[in-house]
Motif scaffolding. Structure first.
Motif, PDB file in Angstrom:
ATOM      1  N   CYS A   1     -19.160  25.007  14.344  1.00 28.66           N
ATOM      2  CA  CYS A   1     -18.659  25.605  13.105  1.00 28.66           C
ATOM      3  C   CYS A   1     -18.204  24.480  12.202  1.00 28.66           C
ATOM      4  O   CYS A   1     -17.817  23.405  12.678  1.00 28.66           O
ATOM      5  CB  CYS A   1     -17.469  26.517  13.388  1.00 28.66           C
TER       6      CYS A   1
ATOM      7  N   SER B   1     -15.544  24.548  10.350  1.00 35.48           N
ATOM      8  CA  SER B   1     -14.111  24.437  10.657  1.00 35.48           C
ATOM      9  C   SER B   1     -13.780  25.619  11.562  1.00 35.48           C
ATOM     10  O   SER B   1     -14.603  26.511  11.734  1.00 35.48           O
ATOM     11  CB  SER B   1     -13.280  24.460   9.380  1.00 35.48           C
ATOM     12  N   ILE B   2     -12.586  25.610  12.102  1.00 32.51           N
ATOM     13  CA  ILE B   2     -12.260  26.634  13.104  1.00 32.51           C
ATOM     14  C   ILE B   2     -11.315  27.680  12.511  1.00 32.51           C
ATOM     15  O   ILE B   2     -10.231  27.352  12.015  1.00 32.51           O
ATOM     16  CB  ILE B   2     -11.616  25.973  14.351  1.00 32.51           C
ATOM     17  N   CYS B   3     -11.720  28.940  12.568  1.00 29.46           N
ATOM     18  CA  CYS B   3     -10.885  30.026  12.034  1.00 29.46           C
ATOM     19  C   CYS B   3      -9.681  30.242  12.962  1.00 29.46           C
ATOM     20  O   CYS B   3      -9.785  30.058  14.177  1.00 29.46           O
ATOM     21  CB  CYS B   3     -11.703  31.306  11.925  1.00 29.46           C
TER      22      CYS B   3
ATOM     23  N   TYR C   1      -8.193  32.729  14.154  1.00 26.24           N
ATOM     24  CA  TYR C   1      -8.142  33.864  15.092  1.00 26.24           C
ATOM     25  C   TYR C   1      -9.244  33.775  16.147  1.00 26.24           C
ATOM     26  O   TYR C   1      -9.346  34.634  17.015  1.00 26.24           O
ATOM     27  CB  TYR C   1      -8.327  35.190  14.325  1.00 26.24           C
ATOM     28  N   CYS C   2     -10.058  32.726  16.083  1.00 21.28           N
ATOM     29  CA  CYS C   2     -11.319  32.762  16.837  1.00 21.28           C
ATOM     30  C   CYS C   2     -11.186  32.153  18.229  1.00 21.28           C
ATOM     31  O   CYS C   2     -10.662  31.046  18.380  1.00 21.28           O
ATOM     32  CB  CYS C   2     -12.376  31.984  16.060  1.00 21.28           C
TER      33      CYS C   2
ATOM     34  N   PHE D   1     -14.152  32.263  20.244  1.00 19.51           N
ATOM     35  CA  PHE D   1     -15.525  32.079  20.733  1.00 19.51           C
ATOM     36  C   PHE D   1     -15.721  30.621  21.159  1.00 19.51           C
ATOM     37  O   PHE D   1     -14.900  29.759  20.823  1.00 19.51           O
ATOM     38  CB  PHE D   1     -16.549  32.387  19.626  1.00 19.51           C
TER      39      PHE D   1
ATOM     40  N   HIS E   1     -16.830  27.299  20.480  1.00 20.76           N
ATOM     41  CA  HIS E   1     -17.191  26.590  19.251  1.00 20.76           C
ATOM     42  C   HIS E   1     -16.545  25.209  19.240  1.00 20.76           C
ATOM     43  O   HIS E   1     -15.589  24.934  19.949  1.00 20.76           O
ATOM     44  CB  HIS E   1     -16.737  27.374  18.021  1.00 20.76           C
TER      45      HIS E   1
ATOM     46  N   GLY F   1     -23.000  32.635  17.035  1.00 21.23           N
ATOM     47  CA  GLY F   1     -22.177  31.462  17.313  1.00 21.23           C
ATOM     48  C   GLY F   1     -20.711  31.798  17.324  1.00 21.23           C
ATOM     49  O   GLY F   1     -20.345  32.933  17.526  1.00 21.23           O
ATOM     50  N   GLY F   2     -19.969  30.723  17.056  1.00 23.52           N
ATOM     51  CA  GLY F   2     -20.316  29.543  16.270  1.00 23.52           C
ATOM     52  C   GLY F   2     -20.917  29.942  14.919  1.00 23.52           C
ATOM     53  O   GLY F   2     -20.875  31.081  14.500  1.00 23.52           O
ATOM     54  N   THR F   3     -21.518  28.959  14.316  1.00 27.26           N
ATOM     55  CA  THR F   3     -22.153  29.177  13.007  1.00 27.26           C
ATOM     56  C   THR F   3     -23.517  28.506  12.988  1.00 27.26           C
ATOM     57  O   THR F   3     -23.603  27.289  12.757  1.00 27.26           O
ATOM     58  CB  THR F   3     -21.276  28.573  11.879  1.00 27.26           C
TER      59      THR F   3
ATOM     60  N   ASN G   1     -22.699  31.581   7.666  1.00 25.17           N
ATOM     61  CA  ASN G   1     -21.399  31.455   7.018  1.00 25.17           C
ATOM     62  C   ASN G   1     -21.650  31.084   5.555  1.00 25.17           C
ATOM     63  O   ASN G   1     -22.469  30.197   5.275  1.00 25.17           O
ATOM     64  CB  ASN G   1     -20.598  30.353   7.733  1.00 25.17           C
TER      65      ASN G   1
ATOM     66  N   ARG H   1     -10.354  30.562   6.757  1.00 27.78           N
ATOM     67  CA  ARG H   1     -11.725  30.581   6.244  1.00 27.78           C
ATOM     68  C   ARG H   1     -11.741  29.922   4.870  1.00 27.78           C
ATOM     69  O   ARG H   1     -10.765  29.989   4.134  1.00 27.78           O
ATOM     70  CB  ARG H   1     -12.254  32.020   6.205  1.00 27.78           C
TER      71      ARG H   1
HETATM   72  S1  SF4 Z   1     -17.359  31.345  15.307  1.00 27.79           S
HETATM   73 FE1  SF4 Z   1     -17.060  32.418  13.362  1.00 27.79          FE
HETATM   74  S2  SF4 Z   1     -14.971  33.131  13.489  1.00 27.79           S
HETATM   75 FE2  SF4 Z   1     -15.178  31.538  15.052  1.00 27.79          FE
HETATM   76  S3  SF4 Z   1     -14.530  29.620  14.082  1.00 27.79           S
HETATM   77 FE3  SF4 Z   1     -16.717  29.797  13.819  1.00 27.79          FE
HETATM   78  S4  SF4 Z   1     -16.989  30.782  11.804  1.00 27.79           S
HETATM   79 FE4  SF4 Z   1     -14.879  31.128  12.451  1.00 27.79          FE
END
Ligand code: SF4
Length: 367
Positions: free
Chosen positions: A17, A19-21, A23-24, A26, A28, A63-65, A96, A133
């Motif tokens: 990604c 950058s890192i959100c 709340y995420c 996953f 990444h 993903g990820g992105t 994204n 975000r």
């Molecule tokens: S996977 Fe999606 S929600 Fe998670 S950090 Fe990456 S863009 Fe953000």
């Protein structure tokens, strides 16, 4: 016994990604060119090793992105998958709004991608910032226009609700904005705060249960007014635009997952790939197999199918397990039918409308 089959549905996880959100949780890592090169090498090795079905019905790159890869890397990924993409009816890539250039959009179109999922989340700039975000609602619209200019108009938007400080008016505004962008599909998820996220570490809380339930009720009542059918607990589509790939999960089909953080299911076997990129780079063929008992598989099939409005085909259950649902769940499903939480109609077992939102407690009673 479920036959071991070559799955017709492929999921590919891109672990990067921009950058890192906040709340995420996953799998990444922040995009770095060299790391992405190493990941592509590892993925190539995995693809060569795995026997991917050449007659796949769907491919989903998530993903990820995926769009965080640079143009050359994105093309390399798409070309690795091209031999398996010839017959797919649905080819989805998560995008994204910060990372899609015109050249990347063109690549997606050239390689047959015909569905895009975009993280919109909400319309308010300050809420997006709080989520970590770095795009605006206008960026989402520009991304959609760019994709449409390349011929891809099957676009799904993800929205979140029950966000800290979110009011009902803010949710309404987000939904109105999303609808004004004319997506074909909407996914709405309530925020859940996991320990190892920025939100978790800061001790942030989602809204109270009652407000969350009010928001969900509003969503379920509002979207059908705009032609969106709620076909799954969190998913809404215009006619003809249900997600074929995600329906495969909900109808308990076999699927193959590749790359770190991906899982798959084949017959009575589930498997997980290494969660971290580091481990995956060390050995891209490593996976942990998790055998399922027949009882586990039966319960999972019911659990996934009841997420769908249409419910579960009783014939399919019988064909899959060589045993009827009514025999397998004897003594457990009848009280739920009598209390009006489950019903059987035209060969389908489903949750009634009033009990759909308390699916977890219905499933608890079936266990
Ligand atoms: S996977 Fe999606 S929600 Fe998670 S950090 Fe990456 S863009 Fe953000």
């Amino acid at each position: 016994m479920i036959p071991r089959s070559k799955p017709e549905y492929l999921y590919v996880h891109v672990p990067f990604c921009k950058s890192i959100c906040h709340y995420c949780d996953f799998t990444h890592t922040v995009y770095m060119h060299d790391r992405a090169e190493q990941w592509l090498e590892a993925l190539q090795k995995e693809i060569l090793h795995r026997e991917i079905n050449p007659h796949l019905k769907t491919i989903y790159i998530g993903g990820g992105t995926p769009s965080s890869l640079d143009e050359t890397q994105l093309e390399r990924l798409l070309s690795m998958l091209a031999p398996y993409a010839k017959h797919v009816c649905e080819y989805t890539v998560e995008v994204n709004p910060e990372t899609l250039s015109e050249a990347k959009a063109q690549l997606l179109a050239d390689y047959g991608v015909n569905r895009i999922s975009i993280g919109f989340q909400c319309a308010q700039a300050d809420q997006l910032k709080m989520l970590g975000r770095h795009h605006t609602k206008e960026d989402v619209l520009c991304t959609m226009q760019l994709l449409r200019s390349k011929g891809i108009d099957n676009i799904s938007l993800d929205l979140m609700y029950s966000l800290p400080h979110q009011t009902m008016d803010m949710l309404k505004q987000s939904i109105d904005t999303a609808l004004s962008f004319s997506p074909k599909h909407l996914s709405l998820y309530s925020l859940s705060i996991e320990e190892n996220t920025v939100f978790g570490k800061k001790g942030m809380k989602p809204l109270d249960d009652e407000t969350e339930a009010d928001m969900y009720e509003y969503i379920c009542q509002e979207l059908p007014k705009h032609g969106f059918e709620q076909y799954e607990i969190s998913n809404f589509s215009l006619p003809g635009y249900q997600s074929v790939h995600n329906r495969a999960y909900w109808t308990y089909r076999d699927f193959m997952g590749i790359s770190c953080g991906a899982s798959g299911k084949e017959g009575y076997m589930r498997y997980d790939h290494p969660f971290t990129l580091k481990e995956y780079l060390q050995d891209p063929l490593k996976q942990e197999d998790i055998p399922l008992s027949k009882e586990d598989a039966m319960f999972e099939m019911v659990m996934m199918n009841l997420r769908l409005k249409e419910g579960m085909s009783l014939n399919l259950f019988q064909e899959t397990f060589d045993e009827s649902f009514t025999d397998a769940f004897k003594g457990r499903y009848e009280p739920l039918c009598e209390s009006g939480q489950l019903c059987m109609e035209e060969g389908m077992l489903k949750c009634t409308e009033d009990s759909w939102h308390i699916l977890n407690s219905v499933l608890g009673a079936l266990l």
